[in-house]
Design a protein around this motif. Structure first.
Motif, mmCIF file in Angstrom:
data_model
loop_
_atom_site.group_PDB
_atom_site.id
_atom_site.type_symbol
_atom_site.label_atom_id
_atom_site.label_comp_id
_atom_site.label_asym_id
_atom_site.label_seq_id
_atom_site.Cartn_x
_atom_site.Cartn_y
_atom_site.Cartn_z
ATOM 1 N N ASN A 161 -0.487 19.095 2.773
ATOM 2 C CA ASN A 161 0.330 18.390 3.784
ATOM 3 C C ASN A 161 0.959 19.527 4.685
ATOM 4 O O ASN A 161 0.946 19.184 5.987
ATOM 5 C CB ASN A 161 1.523 17.722 3.046
ATOM 6 C CG ASN A 161 1.113 16.705 1.936
ATOM 7 O OD1 ASN A 161 -0.321 16.231 2.046
ATOM 8 N ND2 ASN A 161 1.845 16.355 1.227
ATOM 9 N N TYR A 171 -5.683 15.030 -4.695
ATOM 10 C CA TYR A 171 -6.694 13.932 -4.572
ATOM 11 C C TYR A 171 -8.070 14.744 -4.043
ATOM 12 O O TYR A 171 -7.575 15.182 -3.047
ATOM 13 C CB TYR A 171 -6.519 12.851 -3.846
ATOM 14 C CG TYR A 171 -5.247 12.102 -4.274
ATOM 15 C CD1 TYR A 171 -4.838 11.756 -5.554
ATOM 16 C CD2 TYR A 171 -4.375 11.430 -3.220
ATOM 17 C CE1 TYR A 171 -3.544 11.180 -6.110
ATOM 18 C CE2 TYR A 171 -3.241 10.638 -3.580
ATOM 19 C CZ TYR A 171 -2.842 10.701 -4.703
ATOM 20 O OH TYR A 171 -1.850 9.842 -5.043
ATOM 21 N N ARG A 210 9.095 13.245 -3.435
ATOM 22 C CA ARG A 210 8.885 12.151 -4.027
ATOM 23 C C ARG A 210 8.549 12.004 -5.514
ATOM 24 O O ARG A 210 7.839 12.798 -6.043
ATOM 25 C CB ARG A 210 7.296 11.729 -3.438
ATOM 26 C CG ARG A 210 6.775 10.266 -4.188
ATOM 27 C CD ARG A 210 5.266 9.915 -3.328
ATOM 28 N NE ARG A 210 5.498 9.341 -2.108
ATOM 29 C CZ ARG A 210 4.382 9.277 -1.551
ATOM 30 N NH1 ARG A 210 3.111 9.570 -1.936
ATOM 31 N NH2 ARG A 210 4.312 8.680 -0.331
ATOM 32 N N ASP A 238 6.113 5.121 -1.634
ATOM 33 C CA ASP A 238 7.484 5.323 -1.436
ATOM 34 C C ASP A 238 8.138 3.842 -1.788
ATOM 35 O O ASP A 238 9.113 3.665 -2.429
ATOM 36 C CB ASP A 238 7.958 5.826 -0.290
ATOM 37 C CG ASP A 238 7.448 7.312 -0.101
ATOM 38 O OD1 ASP A 238 7.638 8.073 -1.263
ATOM 39 O OD2 ASP A 238 7.111 7.735 0.905
ATOM 40 N N SER A 245 0.829 -1.213 0.099
ATOM 41 C CA SER A 245 0.030 0.029 -0.089
ATOM 42 C C SER A 245 0.675 1.269 0.094
ATOM 43 O O SER A 245 0.255 2.421 -0.017
ATOM 44 C CB SER A 245 -0.975 0.098 1.231
ATOM 45 O OG SER A 245 -0.185 0.125 2.486
ATOM 46 N N LEU A 256 8.486 17.152 5.322
ATOM 47 C CA LEU A 256 7.441 17.486 4.084
ATOM 48 C C LEU A 256 8.048 17.351 2.704
ATOM 49 O O LEU A 256 9.380 17.942 2.542
ATOM 50 C CB LEU A 256 6.913 18.850 4.327
ATOM 51 C CG LEU A 256 5.896 19.273 5.178
ATOM 52 C CD1 LEU A 256 5.481 20.754 4.951
ATOM 53 C CD2 LEU A 256 4.454 18.394 4.798
ATOM 54 N N TYR A 257 7.582 16.656 1.919
ATOM 55 C CA TYR A 257 8.040 16.366 0.528
ATOM 56 C C TYR A 257 7.870 17.616 -0.270
ATOM 57 O O TYR A 257 6.890 18.256 -0.428
ATOM 58 C CB TYR A 257 7.472 15.347 -0.204
ATOM 59 C CG TYR A 257 7.817 13.898 0.485
ATOM 60 C CD1 TYR A 257 8.774 13.428 1.236
ATOM 61 C CD2 TYR A 257 6.897 12.947 -0.120
ATOM 62 C CE1 TYR A 257 8.982 12.378 1.828
ATOM 63 C CE2 TYR A 257 7.214 11.457 0.582
ATOM 64 C CZ TYR A 257 8.238 11.240 1.472
ATOM 65 O OH TYR A 257 8.362 10.203 2.009
ATOM 66 N N ARG A 317 3.946 9.288 10.758
ATOM 67 C CA ARG A 317 5.143 9.339 10.626
ATOM 68 C C ARG A 317 5.641 10.863 11.397
ATOM 69 O O ARG A 317 6.484 10.801 12.109
ATOM 70 C CB ARG A 317 5.853 9.641 9.222
ATOM 71 C CG ARG A 317 7.362 9.545 9.379
ATOM 72 C CD ARG A 317 7.905 9.602 7.841
ATOM 73 N NE ARG A 317 9.522 9.766 8.003
ATOM 74 C CZ ARG A 317 10.123 10.076 7.343
ATOM 75 N NH1 ARG A 317 9.669 10.736 5.964
ATOM 76 N NH2 ARG A 317 11.382 10.248 7.426
ATOM 77 N N ARG A 338 -4.180 16.273 0.174
ATOM 78 C CA ARG A 338 -4.633 14.895 0.356
ATOM 79 C C ARG A 338 -6.161 15.251 0.694
ATOM 80 O O ARG A 338 -6.382 16.204 1.595
ATOM 81 C CB ARG A 338 -4.062 13.953 1.118
ATOM 82 C CG ARG A 338 -2.887 13.815 0.525
ATOM 83 C CD ARG A 338 -2.930 12.822 -0.688
ATOM 84 N NE ARG A 338 -1.770 12.469 -1.426
ATOM 85 C CZ ARG A 338 -1.057 13.012 -2.439
ATOM 86 N NH1 ARG A 338 -1.500 14.232 -2.894
ATOM 87 N NH2 ARG A 338 -0.061 12.606 -3.035
HETATM 88 O O1 TDX Z 1 7.181 11.918 5.277
HETATM 89 C C1 TDX Z 1 6.467 12.138 4.434
HETATM 90 N N1 TDX Z 1 6.289 13.714 3.999
HETATM 91 C C2 TDX Z 1 5.402 14.031 3.014
HETATM 92 O O2 TDX Z 1 5.272 15.018 2.810
HETATM 93 C C3 TDX Z 1 5.492 11.245 3.997
HETATM 94 C C4 TDX Z 1 5.491 9.729 4.188
HETATM 95 C C5 TDX Z 1 4.530 11.708 3.075
HETATM 96 N N2 TDX Z 1 4.535 12.890 2.493
HETATM 97 C C6 TDX Z 1 3.473 13.326 1.551
HETATM 98 C C7 TDX Z 1 3.336 12.567 0.473
HETATM 99 C C8 TDX Z 1 1.797 12.618 0.142
HETATM 100 O O3 TDX Z 1 1.535 13.800 -0.563
HETATM 101 O O4 TDX Z 1 2.229 13.234 2.477
HETATM 102 C C9 TDX Z 1 1.157 12.760 1.562
HETATM 103 C C10 TDX Z 1 0.626 11.517 2.155
HETATM 104 O O5 TDX Z 1 1.646 10.458 1.950
HETATM 105 P P1 TDX Z 1 1.226 8.979 2.275
HETATM 106 O O6 TDX Z 1 0.861 8.757 3.462
HETATM 107 O O7 TDX Z 1 2.478 8.002 1.661
HETATM 108 O O8 TDX Z 1 0.105 8.640 1.260
HETATM 109 P P2 TDX Z 1 -0.257 8.764 -0.215
HETATM 110 O O9 TDX Z 1 0.857 8.449 -1.118
HETATM 111 O O10 TDX Z 1 -1.119 9.938 -0.537
HETATM 112 O O11 TDX Z 1 -1.120 7.335 -0.309
HETATM 113 C C11 TDX Z 1 -2.134 6.927 0.697
HETATM 114 O O12 TDX Z 1 -3.322 7.363 0.211
HETATM 115 C C12 TDX Z 1 -3.950 6.474 -0.782
HETATM 116 C C13 TDX Z 1 -2.021 5.503 1.049
HETATM 117 O O13 TDX Z 1 -0.699 5.302 1.515
HETATM 118 C C14 TDX Z 1 -2.648 4.647 -0.110
HETATM 119 O O14 TDX Z 1 -2.523 3.064 0.363
HETATM 120 C C15 TDX Z 1 -3.909 5.014 -0.576
HETATM 121 O O15 TDX Z 1 -4.225 4.366 -1.609
#
Ligand code: TDX
Ligand code: NAD
Length: 344
Positions: free
Chosen positions: A259, A290, A283, A97, A94, A216-217, A203, A224
């Motif tokens: 974010n 979304y 990333r 990354d 899921s 933050l990426y 995290r 989201r």
């Molecule tokens: O350390 C971080 N810093 C950061 O800025 C991480 C881990 C993520 N991010 C950002 C990336 C995304 O824009 O935060 C947002 C959320 O990241 P994730 O938690 O990795 O979720 P995302 O990639 O949006 O996907 C999630 O939602 C849809 C789930 O992991 C999926 O399984 C689901 O389908």
């Protein structure tokens, strides 16, 4: 997909199989079913790094069975599917990354695993519900007035979302070609208890609890659409009970936040300056935004979220991680060293 009559499932049915029930959303769904129905739940979970049996501790044993196994194991899947009335399929690789580092397990579990399950469900004529994601629709511009609907075009952008999109297509094809009694739901980003510390919100919560700065990426402006995991569970049960066979339902709770806004809220809750975060390398291929339009689900099935207040839900989630360090601590160091190896 062609719409068929509603039904194929009722609370009178006594047994359901939940794949991936030791993961974040699966375990919350299992707790929800145990609390709100009288059904017997069998969980099938491989216990990858993302699965944790501790998340299922405290369940009534006579209504609950845990099987450690792989959804790609056709013999096991066939036997378990035959023994239940319905299958709810959460199991997946899921994390986006991880899919960028090594896509192969995503193809195996998300595609071959789903194939194995729908073959068993069609052989035994069982009701099947497939859990999917809004990421199959790609991303939206920040100023796009539209949100994703059931009619949005599939445009997956990462190895993770491509395999989830592929699994949706398999289910749709099995409905049309073999009359599989299936529904699909595509949900937005979940938050709440029992989420692995690799994911964004846990995290950053656990970084802050450890005295480290959130990461933050990119520029942090990606958006989201957050939904509390309990609202995902209630929506899935509503679809199982009343969803029209062959249909797709989008699940969302109007929770769009950047974010950066989320991290600022977490820092405020911890009594820290709102800018005490670091911007880190983005990333690759990072989806911008979304956003879910869940009006079909609300109109047809009368569903609505019970936790629409994101700030309140986030505060409860922070408290859960404060109270349950024993649950997340064993995963934290390994997760952070994996991120460090990826340049984060
Ligand atoms: O350390 C971080 N810093 C950061 O800025 C991480 C881990 C993520 N991010 C950002 C990336 C995304 O824009 O935060 C947002 C959320 O990241 P994730 O938690 O990795 O979720 P995302 O990639 O949006 O996907 C999630 O939602 C849809 C789930 O992991 C999926 O399984 C689901 O389908
Ligand atoms: P997770 O990574 O927390 O849990 C996945 C679970 O599946 C783990 O318990 C793991 O051990 C198990 N698993 C993995 N491979 C398996 C295999 N081959 N056989 C059996 N079990 C296996 O994931 P999650 O966040 O709970 O997501 C659950 C489902 O919801 C996934 O299908 C995901 O695509 C979907 N989804 C997630 C989100 C989100 O925000 N997390 C949003 C929308 C949809």
């Amino acid at each position: 997909m062609p719409a068929k009559a509603a039904g194929g499932y009722s609370r009178a049915m006594q047994r359901i199989l939940v794949t991936g029930g030791a993961g974040f959303i699966g375990c919350n769904f299992v707790h929800y079913i145990m609390e709100h129905t009288t059904q017997h739940v069998t969980v099938l979970d491989k216990l990858t790094y993302a699965g944790n049996v501790e998340s299922l501790s405290g369940l009534q044993s006579e209504r609950f069975t845990f099987i450690k196994g792989d959804i790609c194991d056709a013999v096991l899947v066939d036997e378990l599917t035959e023994s239940v009335h319905a299958v709810v399929h959460f199991a997946a690789e899921s994390h986006n990354d991880n899919s960028l580092e090594d896509p192969r397990p995503f193809l195996e579990t998300n595609l071959a695993g789903t194939f194995t399950l729908i073959e068993a469900a069609r052989r035994h004529g069982k009701r099947f519900h497939h859990i999917s994601t809004d990421e199959v629709y790609g991303d939206l511009a920040l100023d796009d007035p539209h949100r994703f609907t059931e009619n949005s075009v599939y445009r997956p952008t990462s190895p993770y979302s491509a395999t989830k999109a592929g699994s949706d297509m398999l289910v749709r094809a099995w409905v049309r070609s073999f009359g599989l009694k299936a529904t699909i739901s595509n949900c937005s980003n979940n938050y709440g208890p029992y989420q692995h510390v690799e994911k964004f919100i846990p995290r950053q919560i656990t970084n802050i609890l450890d005295g480290n700065r959130p990461h933050l990426y990119g520029n942090g402006r990606n958006v989201r659409d957050w939904i509390h995991v309990q609202d995902h569970s209630s929506a899935v049960l509503a679809i199982l009970e009343g969803g029209r066979l062959g249909e797709t339902y989008l699940i969302g709770a109007d929770g769009e936040r950047s974010n950066r806004e989320v991290v600022e809220m977490l820092l405020s809750l911890a009594g820290q300056p709102r800018d005490a975060y670091d911007l880190v390398t983005d990333r690759p291929g990072h989806d911008l935004r979304y956003a879910i339009d869940s009006s079909k689900l609300r109109r047809e099935l009368g569903w609505s979220p019970r936790f629409p207040d994101f700030e309140a839900g986030l505060a409860d989630t922070v408290q859960w991680y404060r109270d349950n360090e024993h649950w997340w601590r064993p995963q934290k160091a390994a997760t952070e060293s994996k991120y460090a190896g990826q340049g984060h």
